[in-house]
Write a protein that holds these residues in place. Structure first.
Motif, short mmCIF file in Angstrom:
data_model
loop_
_atom_site.label_atom_id
_atom_site.label_comp_id
_atom_site.label_asym_id
_atom_site.label_seq_id
_atom_site.Cartn_x
_atom_site.Cartn_y
_atom_site.Cartn_z
N ALA A 1 3.81 3.01 22.36
CA ALA A 1 2.79 3.88 23.10
C ALA A 1 1.47 2.79 23.32
CB ALA A 1 2.35 5.19 22.40
N SER A 2 1.31 2.18 22.21
CA SER A 2 -0.10 1.37 22.16
C SER A 2 0.00 0.12 23.07
CB SER A 2 -0.42 0.99 20.72
OG SER A 2 0.64 -0.05 20.28
N GLY A 3 1.16 -0.35 23.52
CA GLY A 3 1.56 -1.56 24.38
C GLY A 3 1.46 -2.86 23.66
N ASP A 4 1.42 -2.54 22.38
CA ASP A 4 1.48 -4.03 21.63
C ASP A 4 2.63 -4.71 22.10
OD1 ASP A 4 -0.41 -2.66 20.11
OD2 ASP A 4 0.68 -2.47 18.26
N ARG A 5 2.44 -6.24 21.92
CA ARG A 5 3.57 -7.05 22.64
C ARG A 5 4.23 -7.52 21.34
NH1 ARG A 5 1.90 -8.99 27.60
NH2 ARG A 5 4.01 -10.09 27.68
N VAL A 6 3.62 -7.33 20.23
CA VAL A 6 4.29 -8.00 18.75
C VAL A 6 4.26 -6.80 17.76
CG1 VAL A 6 2.42 -9.05 18.43
CG2 VAL A 6 4.30 -9.83 17.42
N THR A 7 5.40 -6.77 16.75
CA THR A 7 5.32 -5.77 15.79
C THR A 7 5.90 -6.74 14.68
OG1 THR A 7 5.85 -3.63 15.19
CG2 THR A 7 7.15 -4.54 16.53
N GLY A 8 6.54 -5.77 13.83
CA GLY A 8 7.25 -6.31 12.63
C GLY A 8 6.64 -5.93 11.30
N PRO A 9 7.59 -6.17 10.20
CA PRO A 9 7.48 -5.70 8.89
C PRO A 9 6.28 -6.26 8.26
CG PRO A 9 9.38 -6.85 8.89
CD PRO A 9 8.78 -6.92 10.28
N SER A 10 5.58 -5.36 7.27
CA SER A 10 4.58 -5.93 6.47
C SER A 10 5.16 -5.34 4.92
CB SER A 10 3.34 -5.13 6.74
OG SER A 10 3.07 -5.43 7.92
N ILE A 11 4.78 -6.29 4.02
CA ILE A 11 5.00 -5.95 2.51
C ILE A 11 3.51 -5.89 1.93
CG2 ILE A 11 6.03 -6.48 0.28
CD1 ILE A 11 8.43 -7.46 2.20
N HIS A 12 3.31 -5.09 1.38
CA HIS A 12 2.12 -4.76 0.68
C HIS A 12 1.77 -4.17 -0.71
CE1 HIS A 12 1.50 -0.27 1.42
NE2 HIS A 12 2.43 -0.58 2.19
N TYR A 13 1.17 -4.13 -1.42
CA TYR A 13 0.91 -3.69 -2.84
C TYR A 13 0.57 -2.01 -2.38
CZ TYR A 13 0.92 -7.93 -5.14
OH TYR A 13 1.40 -9.31 -5.43
N VAL A 14 1.09 -1.38 -3.23
CA VAL A 14 1.16 0.21 -3.13
C VAL A 14 -0.28 0.76 -4.09
CG1 VAL A 14 1.97 2.36 -3.71
CG2 VAL A 14 3.36 0.57 -2.66
N THR A 15 -1.02 1.51 -3.52
CA THR A 15 -2.20 2.11 -3.89
C THR A 15 -2.19 3.83 -3.79
OG1 THR A 15 -3.44 2.00 -1.85
CG2 THR A 15 -3.56 -0.04 -3.47
N ALA A 16 -3.19 4.32 -4.12
CA ALA A 16 -2.94 5.87 -3.97
C ALA A 16 -2.73 6.44 -2.57
CB ALA A 16 -3.97 6.60 -4.81
N GLU A 17 -3.44 5.58 -1.53
CA GLU A 17 -3.31 5.73 -0.20
C GLU A 17 -2.12 4.99 0.43
OE1 GLU A 17 -5.40 8.10 0.82
OE2 GLU A 17 -6.06 7.94 -1.04
N TYR A 18 -1.64 5.86 1.26
CA TYR A 18 -0.31 5.21 2.30
C TYR A 18 -1.06 4.00 3.07
CZ TYR A 18 2.64 9.30 1.85
OH TYR A 18 3.50 10.29 1.80
N ASP A 19 -0.15 3.09 2.75
CA ASP A 19 -0.07 1.88 3.54
C ASP A 19 -1.64 0.94 3.36
OD1 ASP A 19 2.52 2.30 4.29
OD2 ASP A 19 1.58 3.52 5.99
N ALA A 20 -2.20 1.35 2.44
CA ALA A 20 -3.61 0.69 2.39
C ALA A 20 -3.97 -0.55 1.37
CB ALA A 20 -4.52 1.76 2.08
N GLY A 21 -2.86 -0.80 0.60
CA GLY A 21 -3.12 -1.90 -0.35
C GLY A 21 -2.95 -3.17 0.15
N GLU A 22 -3.30 -4.46 -0.45
CA GLU A 22 -3.26 -5.63 0.09
C GLU A 22 -1.97 -6.04 0.57
OE1 GLU A 22 -3.58 -10.09 -1.74
OE2 GLU A 22 -4.12 -8.71 -3.14
N VAL A 23 -2.12 -6.64 1.76
CA VAL A 23 -0.73 -7.29 2.50
C VAL A 23 -0.25 -8.51 1.86
CG1 VAL A 23 0.13 -8.01 4.65
CG2 VAL A 23 -1.20 -6.08 4.47
#
Ligand code: GAR
Length: 195
Positions: A132-154
């Motif tokens: 929907a956003s029209g991004d031309r590139v995507t892909g997986p990220s791995i990050h540290y987990v904190t109390a908020e969803y998907d917010a820790g350091e990548v």
């Protein structure tokens, strides 16, 4: 060897990729525990088959979030887990788990964080948002987990192209294939760094 616990809700293809990598000669890590909040998950069936220690922990086994949190810490401690990997685990971790394993918990997300993360961004919803956003590139990220969803350091990201005729399904499959390479790579790196 770094002892890894994997937390998973459904299919567990990332768990499986990680387990297969752990069996290769020279792998610096092993899967010491699998936890699922879903007693019918394919991940638990695979763990049974492969004789990997596994537990079903959910609101069915523990009445409150606090008890569930405490039970998870107990399991992780009893199995001397060094690193927790949430891979398709559709639950937030509780404060005790976060306090006891602190910066030793990582998550895999199927978009290039900080894009398309946060509450409700799971699986196909993520890929729909990318399209929907029209991004031309995507892909997986791995990050540290904190109390908020998907917010820790990548820690790591891997770019995958978005093709003009992609559907959420075709995109998910391309990203998932990249996840299966990225996750074992990152865990091996953490194992090497902590050896
Ligand atoms: C994976 O694509 C993972 O990145 C995603 O769920 C899928 C689980 O697949 N996680 C999220 O969307 C978390 N926000 P799997 O069970 O086959 O590993």
């Amino acid at each position: 060897r770094l002892r890894v616990a994997v937390l998973v809700s459904h299919t567990g293809s990332n768990f499986r990729a990680l387990h297969e990598a752990s069996l290769r000669p020279g792998a610096g890590f092993e899967i010491g525990l699998v936890v699922s909040n879903n007693s019918g998950s394919q991940a638990l069936a695979y763990a049974r088959e492969q004789e990997i220690p596994h537990r079903h922990l959910s609101s069915h086994t523990h009445a409150t979030a606090e008890e569930l949190d405490a039970a998870l810490v107990e399991e992780l401690t009893a199995r001397s887990v060094d690193l927790v990997v949430t891979a398709g685990y559709m639950k937030k971790l509780g404060p005790r788990t976060l306090a006891s394993h602190g910066n030793r918990i990582i998550n895999i997300h199927p978009a290039l964080l900080p894009r398309h993360g946060g509450q409700g961004m799971f699986g196909s919803a993520v890929h729909e948002a990318v399209l929907a956003s029209g991004d031309r590139v995507t892909g997986p990220s791995i990050h540290y987990v904190t109390a908020e969803y998907d917010a820790g350091e990548v820690i790591a990201r891997h770019e995958v192209p978005v093709l003009p005729d992609d559907t959420a399904e075709s995109l998910a499959a391309r990203v998932l294939a990249a996840e299966h390479r990225l996750l074992p790579e990152v865990v091996a790196r953490i194992a090497a760094e902590s050896a």
